[in-house]
Design a protein around this motif. Sequence first.
Motif, PDB file in Angstrom:
ATOM      1  N   LEU A  11       0.865  -1.163   0.000  1.00 57.92           N
ATOM      2  CA  LEU A  11       0.000   0.000   0.000  1.00 57.92           C
ATOM      3  C   LEU A  11       0.908   1.222   0.000  1.00 57.92           C
ATOM      4  CD1 LEU A  11      -2.920   1.108   0.290  1.00 57.92           C
ATOM      5  CD2 LEU A  11      -2.571   1.041   2.772  1.00 57.92           C
ATOM      6  N   ILE A  12       0.725   2.114  -0.982  1.00 56.69           N
ATOM      7  CA  ILE A  12       1.602   3.288  -1.079  1.00 56.69           C
ATOM      8  C   ILE A  12       0.772   4.563  -1.092  1.00 56.69           C
ATOM      9  CG2 ILE A  12       3.380   2.015  -2.327  1.00 56.69           C
ATOM     10  CD1 ILE A  12       2.488   3.542  -4.882  1.00 56.69           C
ATOM     11  N   GLU A  13       1.426   5.651  -0.703  1.00 54.16           N
ATOM     12  CA  GLU A  13       0.826   6.992  -0.775  1.00 54.16           C
ATOM     13  C   GLU A  13       1.880   7.938  -1.339  1.00 54.16           C
ATOM     14  OE1 GLU A  13      -1.505   8.844   2.653  1.00 54.16           O
ATOM     15  OE2 GLU A  13       0.349  10.029   2.647  1.00 54.16           O
ATOM     16  N   THR A  14       1.473   8.778  -2.292  1.00 51.03           N
ATOM     17  CA  THR A  14       2.429   9.657  -2.961  1.00 51.03           C
ATOM     18  C   THR A  14       1.692  10.818  -3.626  1.00 51.03           C
ATOM     19  OG1 THR A  14       4.100   9.770  -4.700  1.00 51.03           O
ATOM     20  CG2 THR A  14       2.303   8.206  -5.041  1.00 51.03           C
ATOM     21  N   PRO A  15       2.327  11.983  -3.722  1.00 54.20           N
ATOM     22  CA  PRO A  15       1.729  13.070  -4.504  1.00 54.20           C
ATOM     23  C   PRO A  15       2.019  12.936  -5.995  1.00 54.20           C
ATOM     24  CG  PRO A  15       3.757  13.823  -3.518  1.00 54.20           C
ATOM     25  CD  PRO A  15       3.546  12.422  -3.021  1.00 54.20           C
ATOM     26  N   LEU A  16       2.843  11.954  -6.350  1.00 54.34           N
ATOM     27  CA  LEU A  16       3.250  11.757  -7.737  1.00 54.34           C
ATOM     28  C   LEU A  16       2.363  10.709  -8.405  1.00 54.34           C
ATOM     29  CD1 LEU A  16       7.082  11.609  -7.004  1.00 54.34           C
ATOM     30  CD2 LEU A  16       5.678  13.642  -7.502  1.00 54.34           C
ATOM     31  N   ASP A  17       2.675  10.392  -9.629  1.00 52.91           N
ATOM     32  CA  ASP A  17       1.959   9.336 -10.340  1.00 52.91           C
ATOM     33  C   ASP A  17       2.307   7.990  -9.685  1.00 52.91           C
ATOM     34  OD1 ASP A  17       0.893   7.493 -12.056  1.00 52.91           O
ATOM     35  OD2 ASP A  17       2.088   8.088 -13.798  1.00 52.91           O
ATOM     36  N   PRO A  18       1.323   7.265  -9.123  1.00 55.73           N
ATOM     37  CA  PRO A  18       1.639   5.995  -8.463  1.00 55.73           C
ATOM     38  C   PRO A  18       2.352   4.998  -9.368  1.00 55.73           C
ATOM     39  CG  PRO A  18      -0.572   6.699  -7.883  1.00 55.73           C
ATOM     40  CD  PRO A  18      -0.096   7.625  -8.966  1.00 55.73           C
ATOM     41  N   ALA A  19       2.057   5.024 -10.665  1.00 56.20           N
ATOM     42  CA  ALA A  19       2.726   4.104 -11.585  1.00 56.20           C
ATOM     43  C   ALA A  19       4.223   4.410 -11.657  1.00 56.20           C
ATOM     44  CB  ALA A  19       2.098   4.200 -12.971  1.00 56.20           C
ATOM     45  N   ARG A  20       4.572   5.695 -11.640  1.00 52.28           N
ATOM     46  CA  ARG A  20       5.983   6.061 -11.646  1.00 52.28           C
ATOM     47  C   ARG A  20       6.656   5.623 -10.348  1.00 52.28           C
ATOM     48  NH1 ARG A  20       8.473  11.978 -10.485  1.00 52.28           N
ATOM     49  NH2 ARG A  20      10.624  11.292 -10.271  1.00 52.28           N
ATOM     50  N   VAL A  21       5.975   5.806  -9.223  1.00 48.90           N
ATOM     51  CA  VAL A  21       6.546   5.423  -7.931  1.00 48.90           C
ATOM     52  C   VAL A  21       6.719   3.911  -7.857  1.00 48.90           C
ATOM     53  CG1 VAL A  21       6.197   5.453  -5.434  1.00 48.90           C
ATOM     54  CG2 VAL A  21       5.624   7.467  -6.806  1.00 48.90           C
ATOM     55  N   ALA A  22       5.771   3.164  -8.417  1.00 47.32           N
ATOM     56  CA  ALA A  22       5.895   1.704  -8.447  1.00 47.32           C
ATOM     57  C   ALA A  22       7.147   1.285  -9.210  1.00 47.32           C
ATOM     58  CB  ALA A  22       4.648   1.082  -9.066  1.00 47.32           C
ATOM     59  N   GLU A  23       7.438   1.975 -10.311  1.00 45.20           N
ATOM     60  CA  GLU A  23       8.648   1.663 -11.071  1.00 45.20           C
ATOM     61  C   GLU A  23       9.904   1.994 -10.262  1.00 45.20           C
ATOM     62  OE1 GLU A  23       9.095   0.095 -13.772  1.00 45.20           O
ATOM     63  OE2 GLU A  23       7.019  -0.102 -14.432  1.00 45.20           O
ATOM     64  N   VAL A  24       9.861   3.091  -9.507  1.00 43.19           N
ATOM     65  CA  VAL A  24      10.983   3.432  -8.634  1.00 43.19           C
ATOM     66  C   VAL A  24      11.189   2.322  -7.604  1.00 43.19           C
ATOM     67  CG1 VAL A  24      11.790   5.024  -6.856  1.00 43.19           C
ATOM     68  CG2 VAL A  24      10.750   5.926  -8.945  1.00 43.19           C
ATOM     69  N   MET A  25      10.096   1.837  -7.019  1.00 44.54           N
ATOM     70  CA  MET A  25      10.182   0.758  -6.025  1.00 44.54           C
ATOM     71  C   MET A  25      10.801  -0.493  -6.632  1.00 44.54           C
ATOM     72  SD  MET A  25       6.391   1.281  -4.353  1.00 44.54           S
ATOM     73  CE  MET A  25       6.431  -0.246  -3.403  1.00 44.54           C
ATOM     74  N   ALA A  26      10.324  -0.883  -7.799  1.00 43.57           N
ATOM     75  CA  ALA A  26      10.842  -2.091  -8.446  1.00 43.57           C
ATOM     76  C   ALA A  26      12.320  -1.953  -8.774  1.00 43.57           C
ATOM     77  CB  ALA A  26      10.032  -2.387  -9.717  1.00 43.57           C
ATOM     78  N   GLY A  27      12.714  -0.783  -9.249  1.00 44.21           N
ATOM     79  CA  GLY A  27      14.112  -0.576  -9.589  1.00 44.21           C
ATOM     80  C   GLY A  27      15.004  -0.515  -8.366  1.00 44.21           C
ATOM     81  N   GLN A  29      14.773  -1.951  -5.567  1.00 40.67           N
ATOM     82  CA  GLN A  29      14.975  -3.221  -4.881  1.00 40.67           C
ATOM     83  C   GLN A  29      15.408  -4.348  -5.819  1.00 40.67           C
ATOM     84  OE1 GLN A  29      14.996  -1.286  -2.153  1.00 40.67           O
ATOM     85  NE2 GLN A  29      14.475  -3.169  -1.079  1.00 40.67           N
ATOM     86  N   SER A  30      15.804  -4.001  -7.051  1.00 40.15           N
ATOM     87  CA  SER A  30      16.320  -5.058  -7.937  1.00 40.15           C
ATOM     88  C   SER A  30      17.547  -4.555  -8.684  1.00 40.15           C
ATOM     89  CB  SER A  30      15.231  -5.548  -8.896  1.00 40.15           C
ATOM     90  OG  SER A  30      14.722  -4.502  -9.707  1.00 40.15           O
ATOM     91  N   CYS A  31      17.360  -3.891  -9.816  1.00 35.25           N
ATOM     92  CA  CYS A  31      18.521  -3.458 -10.592  1.00 35.25           C
ATOM     93  C   CYS A  31      19.099  -2.139 -10.110  1.00 35.25           C
ATOM     94  CB  CYS A  31      18.167  -3.367 -12.079  1.00 35.25           C
ATOM     95  SG  CYS A  31      16.872  -2.188 -12.458  1.00 35.25           S
ATOM     96  N   GLY A  32      18.415  -1.475  -9.160  1.00 40.51           N
ATOM     97  CA  GLY A  32      19.006  -0.327  -8.502  1.00 40.51           C
ATOM     98  C   GLY A  32      18.525   1.027  -8.975  1.00 40.51           C
ATOM     99  N   THR A  33      17.813   1.082 -10.093  1.00 42.62           N
ATOM    100  CA  THR A  33      17.315   2.367 -10.581  1.00 42.62           C
ATOM    101  C   THR A  33      16.149   2.110 -11.524  1.00 42.62           C
ATOM    102  OG1 THR A  33      17.829   4.353 -11.872  1.00 42.62           O
ATOM    103  CG2 THR A  33      19.010   2.350 -12.454  1.00 42.62           C
ATOM    104  N   PHE A  34      15.260   3.107 -11.631  1.00 37.21           N
ATOM    105  CA  PHE A  34      14.103   2.927 -12.503  1.00 37.21           C
ATOM    106  C   PHE A  34      14.444   3.217 -13.961  1.00 37.21           C
ATOM    107  CE2 PHE A  34      13.993   7.407 -11.503  1.00 37.21           C
ATOM    108  CZ  PHE A  34      13.542   8.021 -12.654  1.00 37.21           C
ATOM    109  N   THR A  35      15.677   3.696 -14.246  1.00 36.20           N
ATOM    110  CA  THR A  35      16.098   3.921 -15.625  1.00 36.20           C
ATOM    111  C   THR A  35      17.359   3.122 -15.915  1.00 36.20           C
ATOM    112  OG1 THR A  35      16.533   5.649 -17.273  1.00 36.20           O
ATOM    113  CG2 THR A  35      17.576   5.903 -15.107  1.00 36.20           C
ATOM    114  N   ARG A  36      17.688   2.951 -17.153  1.00 33.55           N
ATOM    115  CA  ARG A  36      18.841   2.145 -17.534  1.00 33.55           C
ATOM    116  C   ARG A  36      20.152   2.846 -17.182  1.00 33.55           C
ATOM    117  NH1 ARG A  36      17.878  -2.093 -21.275  1.00 33.55           N
ATOM    118  NH2 ARG A  36      15.700  -2.181 -21.935  1.00 33.55           N
TER     119      ARG A  36
END
Length: 425
Positions: A11-27, A29-36
């Motif tokens: 469960l997340i809360e953010t003033p930003l786009d939740p989809a963008r924040v989800a990508e930040v979370m995934a990055g 905790q895995s490859c380290g960043t949401f961009t290449r």
Amino acid sequence: MNSQSFTATYLIETPLDPARVAEVMAGEQSCGTFTRVQGETDELRARARARIESLEELETVSAPSLPNAWLARQPGGMPARYRRARVRIAFPVANVGANLPTLAATVGGNLYDLGEATGLRLESLELPANYRAQFDMPRAGIAGTRALTGVASGPLVGTIIKPNVGLSPEQTAHLVAQLCAAGVDFIKDDEVCANPAHAPLAQRVAAVMAVVRAHRERTGRQVMVAFNISDETDAMRRHAELIEREQGSCAMVSLNHCGYSAVQTLRRSTPLALHGHRNGYGALSRHPMLGVGFQAYQTLWRLAGVDHMHVHGLQGKFSQDDQEVVDAARDCLAALTFGIDDAVMPAFSSGQWAGTVPATWSAVRSDDLLFMSGGGILAHPDGPAAGVQSIRQAWQAAREGQALQDYARQAPELQRALDFFGNRA
């Protein structure tokens, strides 16, 4: 589910786009960043990158749940609206392996510090069967606990002793003898009493187990005593060996304060049933937009091989509402993955007595639990034996669908409990 990944729901809360924040979370905790980054090929990204499985937008609120200096430093300061969402993220098993501390760090870790979030809570974990099988299993679990106590059916009725109030080993043993005679199935130490100067664990274990063995020789009944051995890892192993030598069957551990690695090491070094006490869990869970929900919490600790898990009690003295207690008990009784029998016994405690039995039975509909009562047994006006009997009578009434007041007409111990403690059923 995919056998190559495990899934965490947040469960997340953010003033930003939740989809963008989800990508930040995934990055994060895995490859380290949401961009290449340089050298990150498609092949490497496909292998190591966590992926968003689903995102469900929820309500929007006008104030942040948690303070956030990162957002305050942005141009314009703190926003006016905050969006909440439920996010499911799949993490590659290969990133973690059978490493419990790293698994916990992967699904939690730095996520709680993300500047993009004003609230983040790990709600649940789903593991593929082949991954769950790589971790420790309960050594006793439900069936083993019943075998060790000789209680083939019905709930295990237990109580708590508090030698931290100043009882010596001999005084503690005297109380345990009374409780054994009263008919309890299970006795546990208090979480704040492990190895105090007034009742050293070595002396207390020896004194208590002497009366437990004597009770067994007289009656054939083996009462399970959960001695609190919370300590540094090597000391816990020594304490467990002492309990084994004295023919004990259970050790209690304050999970949050000993840690995953210590409990894993203890599990692998002793056949004792491990009674997992969750004291301190409120610090991890009490805020609805922060921390860890019980489903995820108990999943991680079950991978360490505990046999019992505390869930608090219905209509009890703590802050959790009854539905949270019920959900916690059901989580313990459910297998983590299909086809693996790894259920653990939920331990109900805190303000429990005969009057809270109907709510417990109605909610769980299972006898596979520890029902622990302190004052409800020890403070019964006719003594501890009557306190134990009142709980067993209440359980029978609940199973038969009878109101406690009706059943109490033929059950004097239950009637006295209702009169003395007040009918809160």
